[in-house]
Design a protein around this motif. Structure first.
Motif, PDB file in Angstrom:
ATOM      1  N   GLY A   9       0.787  -1.148  -0.140  1.00 29.34           N
ATOM      2  CA  GLY A   9       0.097   0.124   0.009  1.00 29.34           C
ATOM      3  C   GLY A   9       0.958   1.280  -0.007  1.00 29.34           C
ATOM      4  N   GLY A  10       0.289   2.446  -0.183  1.00 26.45           N
ATOM      5  CA  GLY A  10       0.634   3.545  -0.237  1.00 26.45           C
ATOM      6  C   GLY A  10       0.259   4.690  -0.961  1.00 26.45           C
ATOM      7  N   LEU A  11       0.870   5.763  -1.108  1.00 24.39           N
ATOM      8  CA  LEU A  11       0.160   6.952  -1.863  1.00 24.39           C
ATOM      9  C   LEU A  11       0.509   7.042  -3.261  1.00 24.39           C
ATOM     10  N   SER A  17      -1.102   3.268 -10.428  1.00 27.65           N
ATOM     11  CA  SER A  17      -1.029   1.915 -10.127  1.00 27.65           C
ATOM     12  C   SER A  17      -0.428   1.709  -8.752  1.00 27.65           C
ATOM     13  N   LEU A  18      -0.921   0.550  -8.316  1.00 27.67           N
ATOM     14  CA  LEU A  18      -0.161   0.031  -7.148  1.00 27.67           C
ATOM     15  C   LEU A  18      -0.445  -1.438  -7.234  1.00 27.67           C
ATOM     16  N   ALA A  88     -10.151   8.485  -6.522  1.00 33.73           N
ATOM     17  CA  ALA A  88     -10.233   8.691  -4.935  1.00 33.73           C
ATOM     18  C   ALA A  88     -11.135   7.783  -4.378  1.00 33.73           C
ATOM     19  N   GLU A  89     -11.908   7.106  -5.187  1.00 31.61           N
ATOM     20  CA  GLU A  89     -13.008   6.221  -4.428  1.00 31.61           C
ATOM     21  C   GLU A  89     -12.403   4.858  -4.120  1.00 31.61           C
ATOM     22  N   ASP A  90     -11.036   4.572  -4.552  1.00 32.50           N
ATOM     23  CA  ASP A  90     -10.375   3.449  -4.254  1.00 32.50           C
ATOM     24  C   ASP A  90      -9.515   3.619  -3.153  1.00 32.50           C
ATOM     25  N   ALA A  91      -9.528   4.677  -2.391  1.00 25.81           N
ATOM     26  CA  ALA A  91      -8.733   4.831  -1.302  1.00 25.81           C
ATOM     27  C   ALA A  91      -9.503   4.263  -0.130  1.00 25.81           C
ATOM     28  N   VAL A 118      -4.248   2.049   1.378  1.00 24.03           N
ATOM     29  CA  VAL A 118      -3.986   2.566  -0.168  1.00 24.03           C
ATOM     30  C   VAL A 118      -4.762   3.901  -0.172  1.00 24.03           C
ATOM     31  N   SER A 119      -3.941   5.230  -0.420  1.00 19.00           N
ATOM     32  CA  SER A 119      -4.167   6.866  -0.472  1.00 19.00           C
ATOM     33  C   SER A 119      -4.142   6.985  -1.778  1.00 19.00           C
ATOM     34  N   VAL A 120      -5.262   7.726  -2.351  1.00 19.54           N
ATOM     35  CA  VAL A 120      -5.046   8.216  -3.676  1.00 19.54           C
ATOM     36  C   VAL A 120      -5.258   9.861  -3.573  1.00 19.54           C
ATOM     37  N   SER A 121      -4.379  10.483  -4.114  1.00 16.15           N
ATOM     38  CA  SER A 121      -4.442  11.951  -3.960  1.00 16.15           C
ATOM     39  C   SER A 121      -3.160  12.659  -4.807  1.00 16.15           C
TER      40      SER A 121
END
Lengths: 122, 107
Positions: A9-11, A17-18, A88-91, A118-121
């Motif tokens: 996980g991560g930003l 992609s991750l 953003a909805e996947d965070a 998991v962060s999405v920004s």
């Protein structure tokens, strides 16, 4: 003792992609189906994707179909989730979970990992 | 997709008291219902499956009941380790779906 340990996980920026991994121990990994389940902030649990013990069958929630790919390497006792086109909805906090069955549609889960964030920004 | 609705969203209970949590399905799921709880920073734990069968190692103070669309999880005498968020999940129809959770907190 069954153990599931998620990582990866991560930003990530929107559209990025991750790849998540889940290392398993304490049971015959190839015998059981596995799933990914997530929990977004302020929301409940959402099943994301599942895979049969052999890896031959995969299942996806509509919200991730076409963007996420689940896979497993039974020689390494490891489950994966490749996540593309992240929004953003996947965070969320992503959990891997051991199914009680070997194949078929995911049922319920008798062991879970502690999750990877998991962060999405941008 | 079957929608699972849990009530209440929050439940304040004193240690030693009984707690009753509800879960309703938007259509029948027979007895294909599981309950989990999750404490902060920990993995979710399976409590009940088949609506009423306790999972391995789950104390007898946890009991599940119901079938069809209405289900209940009862905790007969709350211990400190029981304060957590509780989720129900149906697995009768794919995709299996979870409720939004009930947070059981100390009164």
């Amino acid at each position: 003792e069954v153990e599931l340990l998620e990582s990866g996980g991560g930003l990530v920026q929107p559209g990025g992609s991750l790849r998540l991994s889940c290392g398993a121990s304490g049971f015959s990994f190839s015998t059981y189906a596995m799933s990914w389940v997530r929990r977004a902030p302020g929301r409940g649990l959402e099943w994301v994707s599942g895979i049969s013990g052999s890896g031959a069958s995969t299942f996806y929630a509509d919200s991730v179909k076409g963007r996420f790919t689940i896979s497993r390497d039974n020689s390494k006792n490891t489950l994966y989730l490749q996540m593309n086109s992240l929004g953003a909805e996947d965070a969320a906090l992503y959990f891997c979970a051991k199914d009680i069955a070997a194949a078929g549609h995911p049922l319920y889960f008798d062991f879970w990992g502690q999750g990877t964030q998991v962060s999405v920004s941008s | 997709e079957i929608v699972m609705t849990q009530s209440p969203a929050n439940l304040s209970v004193s240690p030693g008291e009984r707690a009753t949590l509800s879960c309703r399905a938007s259509q029948s799921v027979d007895s294909s219902l599981a309950w989990y709880h999750q404490k902060p920073g920990q993995a979710p734990r399976l409590l009940i499956y088949g609506a009423s069968t306790r999972a391995t190692g789950i104390p007898a103070r946890f009991s599940g009941s119901g079938s069809g669309t209405e289900f209940t999880l009862a905790i007969s005498s709350l211990q400190s380790e029981d304060f957590a968020v509780y989720y129900c999940q149906q697995y009768n129809s794919w995709p299996q779906t979870f409720g939004q959770g009930t947070k059981v907190e100390v009164k």
